[in-house]
Motif scaffolding. Sequence first.
Motif, mmCIF file in Angstrom:
data_model
loop_
_atom_site.group_PDB
_atom_site.id
_atom_site.type_symbol
_atom_site.label_atom_id
_atom_site.label_comp_id
_atom_site.label_asym_id
_atom_site.label_seq_id
_atom_site.Cartn_x
_atom_site.Cartn_y
_atom_site.Cartn_z
ATOM 1 N N GLN A 95 81.845 87.197 22.119
ATOM 2 C CA GLN A 95 80.447 87.497 22.419
ATOM 3 C C GLN A 95 79.601 87.429 21.156
ATOM 4 O O GLN A 95 80.074 87.729 20.060
ATOM 5 C CB GLN A 95 80.330 88.880 23.063
ATOM 6 C CG GLN A 95 81.052 88.934 24.399
ATOM 7 C CD GLN A 95 80.767 90.211 25.155
ATOM 8 O OE1 GLN A 95 79.714 90.808 24.997
ATOM 9 N NE2 GLN A 95 81.693 90.618 25.994
ATOM 10 N N GLU A 99 74.611 89.643 22.544
ATOM 11 C CA GLU A 99 75.295 90.097 23.776
ATOM 12 C C GLU A 99 75.920 91.469 23.573
ATOM 13 O O GLU A 99 75.837 92.335 24.453
ATOM 14 C CB GLU A 99 76.371 89.089 24.182
ATOM 15 C CG GLU A 99 75.831 87.776 24.690
ATOM 16 C CD GLU A 99 76.904 86.713 24.851
ATOM 17 O OE1 GLU A 99 76.796 85.936 25.823
ATOM 18 O OE2 GLU A 99 77.837 86.642 24.027
ATOM 19 N N ARG A 103 74.862 95.044 25.458
ATOM 20 C CA ARG A 103 75.830 95.913 26.143
ATOM 21 C C ARG A 103 75.776 97.332 25.583
ATOM 22 O O ARG A 103 75.851 98.303 26.337
ATOM 23 C CB ARG A 103 77.236 95.327 26.037
ATOM 24 C CG ARG A 103 78.262 96.084 26.827
ATOM 25 C CD ARG A 103 78.012 95.982 28.315
ATOM 26 N NE ARG A 103 79.069 96.692 29.026
ATOM 27 C CZ ARG A 103 78.872 97.374 30.137
ATOM 28 N NH1 ARG A 103 77.685 97.402 30.714
ATOM 29 N NH2 ARG A 103 79.859 98.013 30.706
ATOM 30 N N GLU A 106 72.757 98.936 27.156
ATOM 31 C CA GLU A 106 73.013 99.292 28.565
ATOM 32 C C GLU A 106 73.841 100.563 28.664
ATOM 33 O O GLU A 106 73.536 101.465 29.461
ATOM 34 C CB GLU A 106 73.777 98.159 29.274
ATOM 35 C CG GLU A 106 73.003 96.905 29.528
ATOM 36 C CD GLU A 106 73.907 95.767 30.007
ATOM 37 O OE1 GLU A 106 75.052 96.022 30.444
ATOM 38 O OE2 GLU A 106 73.467 94.608 29.926
ATOM 39 N N ARG A 157 81.077 102.085 24.806
ATOM 40 C CA ARG A 157 79.990 101.894 23.838
ATOM 41 C C ARG A 157 80.548 101.870 22.418
ATOM 42 O O ARG A 157 80.150 101.040 21.602
ATOM 43 C CB ARG A 157 78.928 102.982 23.977
ATOM 44 C CG ARG A 157 77.784 102.782 22.969
ATOM 45 C CD ARG A 157 76.715 103.813 23.079
ATOM 46 N NE ARG A 157 77.211 105.141 22.722
ATOM 47 C CZ ARG A 157 76.450 106.230 22.702
ATOM 48 N NH1 ARG A 157 75.177 106.160 23.026
ATOM 49 N NH2 ARG A 157 76.956 107.396 22.378
ATOM 50 N N TYR A 160 82.225 98.481 21.896
ATOM 51 C CA TYR A 160 81.248 97.399 21.737
ATOM 52 C C TYR A 160 80.497 97.520 20.414
ATOM 53 O O TYR A 160 80.188 96.506 19.785
ATOM 54 C CB TYR A 160 80.271 97.366 22.920
ATOM 55 C CG TYR A 160 80.782 96.529 24.057
ATOM 56 C CD1 TYR A 160 80.346 95.219 24.232
ATOM 57 C CD2 TYR A 160 81.710 97.034 24.960
ATOM 58 C CE1 TYR A 160 80.823 94.439 25.274
ATOM 59 C CE2 TYR A 160 82.196 96.260 25.996
ATOM 60 C CZ TYR A 160 81.751 94.966 26.153
ATOM 61 O OH TYR A 160 82.238 94.190 27.173
#
Length: 177
Positions: A95, A99, A103, A106, A157, A160
């Motif tokens: 990614q 991206e 994420r 989000e 989270r 990511y």
Amino acid sequence: MSKPDAADGPPPFEDAFAGDDVEQRIYGTILQTREPTTASSIAGAVECDPKTARKYLDWFEQLGIVTQYDGHPATYERNDAYFEWRRINQLAAEQSVAELQDRVRELTSRISEYQDRYDATSPAAVDAVAAAEESDERTIDDVYSDLSDWATAREERERYERARQQRMGADNEQASG
């Protein structure tokens, strides 16, 4: 119409690794192992010689896939940190920074919604029974589902964010190199 061949479907759960070679069966067994286990126990589970199991387990230990604990006999356990590291590397490789940032945003938004809904900073700070009793529309199962999703979102989270930082570092290194 002919009956589908049983060999075309998945193997029975009890024998999920029957078609794999010994290395794959040992790897699959280690993935399912949640506590330190002897090479002999693993060999019994995959139906191979204990020496063969030890050989592969020692190799997996060198790769970081398992942790070996000294003792008589030695025991082996899946190294969860290895799989976490592997997942972060995979995310960073697959990614873009944008991206990954999307994420993270989000997940941060979802976490904030749970913090507001339960007036708490973490799922551990919520009394699920009391939260369900205080709500007209949420059952105890709804609350437990929310708390589980909240905890998962926090873990994801973090994963990511680590991948984003790793990807940014790699991109910056390429740009300066």
